[in-house]
Design an enzyme around this catalytic site. Structure first.
Site, PDB file in Angstrom:
ATOM      1  N   ASN A  39       0.832  -1.195   0.000  1.00  0.00           N
ATOM      2  CA  ASN A  39       0.000   0.000   0.000  1.00  0.00           C
ATOM      3  C   ASN A  39       0.874   1.255   0.000  1.00  0.00           C
ATOM      4  O   ASN A  39       1.970   1.273   0.558  1.00  0.00           O
ATOM      5  CB  ASN A  39      -1.013   0.003   1.152  1.00  0.00           C
ATOM      6  N   GLU A  41       0.155   5.243   0.665  1.00  0.00           N
ATOM      7  CA  GLU A  41      -0.804   6.267   1.061  1.00  0.00           C
ATOM      8  C   GLU A  41      -0.440   7.622   0.454  1.00  0.00           C
ATOM      9  O   GLU A  41       0.668   7.822  -0.050  1.00  0.00           O
ATOM     10  CB  GLU A  41      -0.845   6.382   2.589  1.00  0.00           C
ATOM     11  N   CYS A  50      -3.881   0.470  -2.754  1.00  0.00           N
ATOM     12  CA  CYS A  50      -3.839  -0.735  -1.921  1.00  0.00           C
ATOM     13  C   CYS A  50      -2.761  -1.691  -2.429  1.00  0.00           C
ATOM     14  O   CYS A  50      -2.381  -1.663  -3.607  1.00  0.00           O
ATOM     15  CB  CYS A  50      -5.187  -1.441  -1.947  1.00  0.00           C
ATOM     16  N   GLU A  52      -2.982  -4.918  -2.960  1.00  0.00           N
ATOM     17  CA  GLU A  52      -3.503  -5.818  -3.985  1.00  0.00           C
ATOM     18  C   GLU A  52      -3.497  -5.135  -5.349  1.00  0.00           C
ATOM     19  O   GLU A  52      -3.120  -5.738  -6.356  1.00  0.00           O
ATOM     20  CB  GLU A  52      -4.932  -6.253  -3.644  1.00  0.00           C
ATOM     21  N   CYS A  83     -10.260  -4.846   1.097  1.00  0.00           N
ATOM     22  CA  CYS A  83     -11.372  -3.908   1.003  1.00  0.00           C
ATOM     23  C   CYS A  83     -12.271  -4.296  -0.174  1.00  0.00           C
ATOM     24  O   CYS A  83     -11.899  -5.106  -1.021  1.00  0.00           O
ATOM     25  CB  CYS A  83     -10.850  -2.481   0.826  1.00  0.00           C
ATOM     26  N   CYS A  86     -10.758  -3.785  -3.695  1.00  0.00           N
ATOM     27  CA  CYS A  86      -9.753  -4.791  -4.063  1.00  0.00           C
ATOM     28  C   CYS A  86     -10.400  -6.154  -4.326  1.00  0.00           C
ATOM     29  O   CYS A  86      -9.925  -6.907  -5.168  1.00  0.00           O
ATOM     30  CB  CYS A  86      -8.680  -4.890  -2.990  1.00  0.00           C
TER      31      CYS A  86
END
Length: 130
Positions: A39, A41, A50, A52, A83, A86
């Site tokens: 990830n 940010e 993310c 994934e 999430c 994803c």
């Protein structure tokens, strides 16, 4: 290096200065090639990426389009699920029966499938019939 080890190692490189919650993902494409992501940010939340999505992007950039297996390791004592966004991304490039291994920092793992994570995933397969 196996997928679990790669996901753990990649998680360490995550850029998560705002949440402090690092995630790593490693996937195997249908041809056996392996890709990883973490990830990333951004101060302009939710413009981050993310883990994934990062692994999927690396797979696509390499010319692959089919996930055969994925492992996700999160900054949590126990495994957590991806999430919703994803889950849909995984469903775009993986059949429902593709294995998903979720791991936490305590070493516990949970095995599931893409289909179990997102039953009734949105698909455009109905468009192919026209």
């Amino acid at each position: 290096m196996d997928l679990l080890e790669l996901a753990r190692k990649t998680r360490e490189n995550a850029y998560a200065p705002y949440s402090g919650f690092k995630v790593g993902a490693a996937l195997k494409a249908a041809d056996g090639a392996i890709f990883a992501g973490c990830n990333v940010e951004n101060v302009a939340y939710p413009e981050g990426t993310c883990a994934e999505a990062g692994a999927i992007s690396a797979m696509i950039a390499a010319g692959q389009h089919e996930i055969a297996e994925i492992v996700i390791v999160a900054d949590s004592p126990t495994p957590i699920t991806p999430c919703g966004g994803c889950r849909q991304k995984l469903a775009e490039f993986a059949a429902p029966e593709v294995p998903v291994i979720l791991a936490g920092l305590d070493g516990e793992t949970v095995r599931t499938t893409v289909g179990a994570l997102l039953p009734g995933a949105f698909s455009t397969t109905h468009l192919d019939a026209h």
